[in-house]
Design a protein around this motif. Structure first.
Motif, short mmCIF file in Angstrom:
data_model
loop_
_atom_site.label_atom_id
_atom_site.label_comp_id
_atom_site.label_asym_id
_atom_site.label_seq_id
_atom_site.Cartn_x
_atom_site.Cartn_y
_atom_site.Cartn_z
N HIS A 108 -0.45 -1.63 -3.19
CA HIS A 108 -1.17 -2.49 -2.24
C HIS A 108 -0.45 -3.82 -2.11
CE1 HIS A 108 -2.99 -5.16 -5.25
NE2 HIS A 108 -3.24 -4.09 -5.99
N ASP A 109 -0.87 -4.59 -1.10
CA ASP A 109 -0.14 -5.82 -0.78
C ASP A 109 -0.80 -7.06 -1.36
OD1 ASP A 109 -2.35 -6.04 0.78
OD2 ASP A 109 -1.30 -6.52 2.63
N GLY A 110 -1.77 -6.87 -2.25
CA GLY A 110 -2.41 -8.02 -2.88
C GLY A 110 -3.51 -8.65 -2.05
N SER A 111 -3.73 -8.17 -0.82
CA SER A 111 -4.82 -8.70 -0.01
C SER A 111 -6.12 -8.00 -0.43
CB SER A 111 -4.55 -8.45 1.47
OG SER A 111 -4.56 -7.06 1.73
N PRO A 112 -7.28 -8.64 -0.20
CA PRO A 112 -8.54 -7.97 -0.55
C PRO A 112 -8.66 -6.62 0.13
CG PRO A 112 -8.95 -10.24 0.10
CD PRO A 112 -7.51 -9.97 0.37
N TYR A 113 -8.19 -6.55 1.36
CA TYR A 113 -8.23 -5.28 2.09
C TYR A 113 -7.38 -4.22 1.38
CZ TYR A 113 -6.17 -2.04 5.50
OH TYR A 113 -5.65 -0.95 6.13
N GLY A 114 -6.12 -4.57 1.12
CA GLY A 114 -5.21 -3.60 0.53
C GLY A 114 -5.67 -3.15 -0.85
N GLU A 115 -6.06 -4.12 -1.66
CA GLU A 115 -6.44 -3.80 -3.04
C GLU A 115 -7.72 -2.95 -3.07
OE1 GLU A 115 -6.38 -7.21 -5.53
OE2 GLU A 115 -6.81 -6.06 -7.33
N GLY A 116 -8.72 -3.37 -2.26
CA GLY A 116 -9.98 -2.63 -2.23
C GLY A 116 -9.78 -1.20 -1.75
N LEU A 117 -8.96 -1.07 -0.70
CA LEU A 117 -8.73 0.24 -0.13
C LEU A 117 -8.04 1.17 -1.12
CD1 LEU A 117 -8.69 2.13 2.33
CD2 LEU A 117 -6.52 1.10 2.98
N VAL A 118 -6.99 0.63 -1.76
CA VAL A 118 -6.21 1.44 -2.70
C VAL A 118 -7.08 1.86 -3.89
CG1 VAL A 118 -4.44 1.14 -4.45
CG2 VAL A 118 -3.87 0.81 -2.06
N GLN A 177 4.27 -7.14 -8.13
CA GLN A 177 3.61 -8.26 -7.46
C GLN A 177 3.91 -9.58 -8.15
OE1 GLN A 177 -0.62 -7.94 -7.57
NE2 GLN A 177 -0.89 -8.78 -5.54
N LEU A 178 4.23 -9.49 -9.45
CA LEU A 178 4.42 -10.71 -10.23
C LEU A 178 5.86 -11.19 -10.24
CD1 LEU A 178 2.10 -9.85 -13.23
CD2 LEU A 178 1.63 -11.38 -11.33
N GLN A 185 0.48 2.78 -10.25
CA GLN A 185 -0.29 1.86 -9.41
C GLN A 185 0.47 0.56 -9.38
OE1 GLN A 185 -4.29 2.60 -11.31
NE2 GLN A 185 -4.92 2.62 -9.18
N GLU A 186 1.00 0.24 -8.21
CA GLU A 186 1.86 -0.93 -8.09
C GLU A 186 1.30 -1.87 -7.04
OE1 GLU A 186 4.36 -2.64 -9.02
OE2 GLU A 186 5.12 -1.46 -10.70
N ALA A 187 1.85 -3.06 -6.99
CA ALA A 187 1.44 -4.01 -5.97
C ALA A 187 2.64 -4.85 -5.55
CB ALA A 187 0.36 -4.92 -6.51
N VAL A 188 2.66 -5.26 -4.31
CA VAL A 188 3.67 -6.18 -3.81
C VAL A 188 2.90 -7.39 -3.25
CG1 VAL A 188 5.37 -4.41 -3.36
CG2 VAL A 188 3.76 -5.02 -1.58
N SER A 189 3.61 -8.31 -2.65
CA SER A 189 2.94 -9.46 -2.05
C SER A 189 3.17 -9.45 -0.55
CB SER A 189 3.47 -10.76 -2.63
OG SER A 189 3.38 -10.76 -4.01
N VAL A 190 2.20 -10.00 0.18
CA VAL A 190 2.39 -10.15 1.62
C VAL A 190 3.59 -11.06 1.82
CG1 VAL A 190 1.38 -11.05 3.72
CG2 VAL A 190 -0.04 -9.81 2.11
N GLY A 191 4.53 -10.63 2.67
CA GLY A 191 5.73 -11.44 2.90
C GLY A 191 6.94 -10.93 2.13
N ASP A 192 6.73 -10.01 1.18
CA ASP A 192 7.86 -9.42 0.48
C ASP A 192 8.68 -8.59 1.47
OD1 ASP A 192 7.19 -10.48 -1.89
OD2 ASP A 192 6.63 -8.62 -2.89
N THR A 193 9.99 -8.60 1.28
CA THR A 193 10.83 -7.78 2.14
C THR A 193 11.59 -6.74 1.34
OG1 THR A 193 12.47 -9.52 1.95
CG2 THR A 193 11.16 -9.49 3.95
#
Lengths: 481, 360
Positions: free
Chosen positions: A270-280, B329-330, A297-305
């Motif tokens: 997920h992208d760390g947004s409430p939407y992405g995290e909740g959905l995942v 993410q971190l 289970q991984e996460a990235v940040s909005v704006g990551d390329t």
């Protein structure tokens, strides 16, 4: 004298014979009471009675209005699920015509502004009814979703340009799909006493913080696309939405992956947004409940390329599918870079946040075979085709993202609620009580919008829960089944 | 004797205070180091990742780091000469990426990209490296030169304003929709190498990015060290007034510095577009921040430091989440945490010289 007396008597008697009852009855009670026969649907009746299949939302509207005072009538919560024996009110042909032209019963006539706990918006004669609109209109990968919603809302206003003699104006603001942007726009709107209600926000990241501000100020928001579970789970009266909750979308996607695709091992990002995290999270829980395995289970940040590191890391766990909760830009980076790290055979799946043409454009050939869940347009209401034709004629392209219908419906729900709750003075002044408007929006039931049937639950969830899966085939989103 | 012992008493107190600080810092540093070693050992013990994964992550990091390094050079060169942080440098990078997009997309539509890809790419780089210097020099001339004698905070704020201006100007001129670089067929292939029984895929594009970065870095190094203008730049960086007295046109040297830094950022912008495909008016923000971090990490004002800092930051960002076995993410937390740790022990950066009072 006697002669005069007789004349007066006769005139009095004649007046008593006039159908005063009709004039005194509340508006909307005209028409005829009808009991549904076997296998009768509202569209059949609409076609027979008014010569127009698309007139059935008018039946729902007038029937539900009358049902508030007439216990004999059956309230229609889903126009597609009426039963034989239901007693409904069929409006007159004139009423149907007025409904289809965008007019509604109301506002109530009065001489003074109503008392309202949350304050009253006063709209003088000729002044516009101003409805706020907040979505991301800039920002990589979310701008296209916001643009699409803005167009949907604009077309709704174009279809119903006036409300009880007042022009309708959409006040558009860019919330950048961020918490800061959402609160900035909310503060701007609550500082403007002429804003009646707000269509928005688009992203849950903006809607959730914004809803706290609207709640304090007594504003009502109707979001076309904030699907995060948390948005309506906090008991706020300000927060309403005409889309579904991810508590529906996540498990629906999990079921599709497990049963239709036959996949047992997935990785989620997920992208760390409430939407992405909740959905995942909703997806992962649903998938585990079915017996599948979530290997990473991984996460990235909005704006990551640069997604190669996270994809490289995931690749060793051997998933068959990557489920992504987030938006177009990060989704496209993930889909295209998974080819670079050699896991192009792993299926990529997202949700409504990536189901836009820009995803295919940005991910190129890597988008081929990707899945996404989004609103099921097969259950969409009448008039969608006409809407789409108008959309293309106005903006020169097909809708590039999934939420234009919801934005259109959000505007209409607010406008209908204004009719139901406002009071109009003799000179045309419109008084809209904010609390009364909120109650009217929450009372929306069986409204046949373009996106589906809209019936508000007590928590503010008004949208339908039908989710459909799409797949990219030859550079196009097509239904997956 | 008595005099000497009193002097010793007077000077002992500050020495003791400094060493307590240092001991505390060392304890913090060793604690962090122990934590890192413990996490890495844990990851290694699990044996989840083979050598192919580590090579892959290193390569990912070097490619990302190359682009950071090229942008960082612009920050560091301007700082070295003007002692100001040009916060609009990320936007110069974005303009390079945008210019590259319009040229390459034009070639894609005209068919030149398909028929003569090498020429098309060469021209894309020429334009992508040609437009940013124009903007950079104009920026210096309009926004920074009038403020050269103002307090140091003033040009800094002006740079932030210029950054917003450039971003919004591009937004208004070219629209808000994301622009997608066309796929270049000659660069989209990859080599497959077998490492430890597993296939490792190395993109042609990643090799090209590293090679171009090395060429540009060597060229910059030779320019600064071996040419007359390079000597002038070093002289101006050392002391503007003295350089002016020696007959060096300081304004001209500053302009050249901005032009070179902008051209390097433009090259990074084009490579960014080719590597990540999506370009938008806000694309310069995050690389700008990361490149600034790289420049500080390497020692701001120091050219080899910026090169090293960029590569190091890219490497850490790519490999740390895997090595430490934490969420990707971190990665920004890791890179900025690294910056803090490095600055604690080396306040002037890894390769930074001890600054004179005037520069610091």
């Amino acid at each position: 004298m006697k002669k005069w007396f007789v004349v007066v008597l006769i005139v009095t008697l004649a007046l008593m014979l006039l159908p005063w009852g009709v004039l005194a009855a509340p508006p909307g009670q005209e028409g005829k009471i009808y009991t549904l026969g076997p296998r009768e649907t509202l569209s059949l009746i609409a076609a027979r009675e008014y010569g127009n299949v698309l007139a059935y939302p008018a039946i729902v509207y007038y029937n539900n209005l009358a049902a508030q005072t007439n216990p004999q009538l059956t309230k229609i919560t889903d126009p597609n699920a009426v039963k034989p024996g239901d007693v409904i009110l069929l409006p007159t042909a004139d009423q149907v015509k007025a409904y289809l032209a965008g007019e509604r019963v109301g506002p109530a006539k009065g001489d003074a502004p109503p008392d309202d706990l949350w304050g009253v918006v006063t709209i003088g004669p000729g002044e516009p009814v101003r409805i706020g609109f907040a979505a991301a209109l800039s920002g990589a990968g979310v701008d296209v979703l916001g643009l699409d919603e803005k167009r949907g809302a604009e077309l709704a206003v174009a279809d119903r340009p006036t409300l009880a003699g007042h022009p309708v104006e959409l006040v558009v603001e860019d919330d950048l799909c961020s918490g800061e942007g959402g609160t900035a726009v909310a503060n701007k709107f609550v500082a403007d006493p002429t804003i009646v209600a707000v269509v928005g926000n688009m992203c849950s990241s903006s809607s959730i913080p914004a809803s706290d501000i609207y709640e304090k100020a007594g504003y009502t928001m109707v979001s076309p696309s904030s699907t995060a579970v948390a948005f309506t789970a906090r008991g706020l009266r300000s927060a309403n939405r005409v889309c579904w909750s991810d508590a529906i979308q996540g498990p629906a996607a999990a079921k599709f992956v497990y049963e239709k695709l036959g996949i047992r091992k997935v990785a989620t990002i997920h992208d760390g947004s409430p939407y992405g995290e909740g959905l995942v999270n909703a997806f992962a829980e649903g998938f585990k409940a079915l017996g599948g395995e979530v290997v990473a289970q991984e996460a990235v940040s909005v704006g990551d390329t640069d997604m190669r590191p996270v994809l490289t890391k995931i690749s060793v766990t051997g998933p068959e599918l990557i489920y992504f909760g987030g938006f177009v830009a990060e989704g496209a980076f993930l889909a295209s870079q998974r080819v670079d790290v050699g896991i192009e055979k792993v299926i990529f799946m997202g949700a409504d946040g990536i189901k836009a043409d820009d995803f295919i454009k940005a991910a190129g050939a890597a988008a081929e075979g990707a899945y996404a869940s989004a609103a099921d347009l097969a259950t969409a209401g009448p008039g969608v085709n006409a809407f789409l034709a108008k959309y293309e004629a106005t903006y020169g392209e097909k809708p590039p993202a999934p939420f234009h219908l919801h934005a259109y419906d959000a505007v209409n729900v607010i406008m209908d609620a204004i009719y139901a709750s406002a009071v109009q003075g003799p000179d045309g002044t419109l008084w809209i009580g904010r609390e009364a408007l909120n109650r009217a929006i929450r009372a929306t039931s069986g409204y046949q919008g373009l996106s589906g049937v809209i019936t508000c639950q007590p928590n503010g969830d008004c949208g339908t829960g039908t989710v459909a899966m799409s797949k990219v085939v030859n550079g196009q989103w097509v239904p997956a089944e | 004797m008595a005099v000497v012992s009193r002097e010793a008493q007077v000077s002992r107190a500050p020495i003791v205070r400094v060493s307590v600080n240092r001991i505390l810092l060392w304890v913090v540093g060793l604690g962090v180091a122990a934590l890192v070693v413990w996490r890495i050992a844990g990851t290694a013990a699990r044996g989840l990742y083979g050598p192919d994964i580590w090579i892959m992550q290193t390569l990912n990091g070097l490619v990302q780091g190359s682009m950071y390094a090229l942008v960082a050079l612009g920050y560091t060169m301007v700082y070295g000469i003007l002692l100001m942080i040009n916060f609009a440098h990320g936007e110069i990078f974005m303009i390079g990426a945008m210019a590259g997009y319009f040229v390459l997309n034009g070639f894609h539509q005209s068919g030149l990209l398909a028929s003569d890809p090498v020429l098309a790419l060469l021209l894309t780089f020429v334009v992508g490296m040609g437009v940013p210097p124009i903007v950079g020099v104009l920026l210096e001339r309009i926004a920074y030169r009038p403020l050269r004698r103002a307090p140091r905070l003033v040009p800094l704020i002006c740079a932030i304003g210029a950054s917003f201006f450039l971003q919004q100007a591009v937004r208004l001129l070219f629209g808000i929709r994301t622009k997608v670089y066309p796929t270049v067929a000659v660069l989209s292939g990859s080599w497959t190498v077998n490492v430890g029984g597993r296939d490792l895929r190395i993109q042609h594009m990643s090799a090209l990015i590293i090679v171009i970065t090395i060429i540009l870095m060597v060229a910059l190094y030779l320019l600064v060290r071996k040419t007359k203008i390079g000597k002038a730049m070093r002289a101006v960086a050392e002391d503007k007034e003295a350089a002016a007295l020696m007959g060096i046109d300081v304004d001209w040297v500053i302009m050249i510095t901005f032009a070179i830094g902008s051209a390097l950022a433009g090259a990074a912008g084009v490579m960014w577009g080719l590597w990540y495909k999506q370009v938008i008016h806000t694309v310069g923000f995050i690389p700008g921040i990361k490149a600034f971090t790289s420049a500080v990490l390497g020692g701001i004002g120091n050219i080899p430091g910026a090169m090293m800092g960029g590569l190091f930051l890219g490497f850490v960002e790519a490999i740390a989440p895997t090595a430490l076995d934490i969420s990707t993410q971190l990665k920004d937390v890791i890179s900025f945490g690294l910056l803090v740790i490095v600055l604690i022990f080396r306040p002037s950066g890894i390769l930074g010289e001890v600054l004179s009072g005037k520069k610091a």
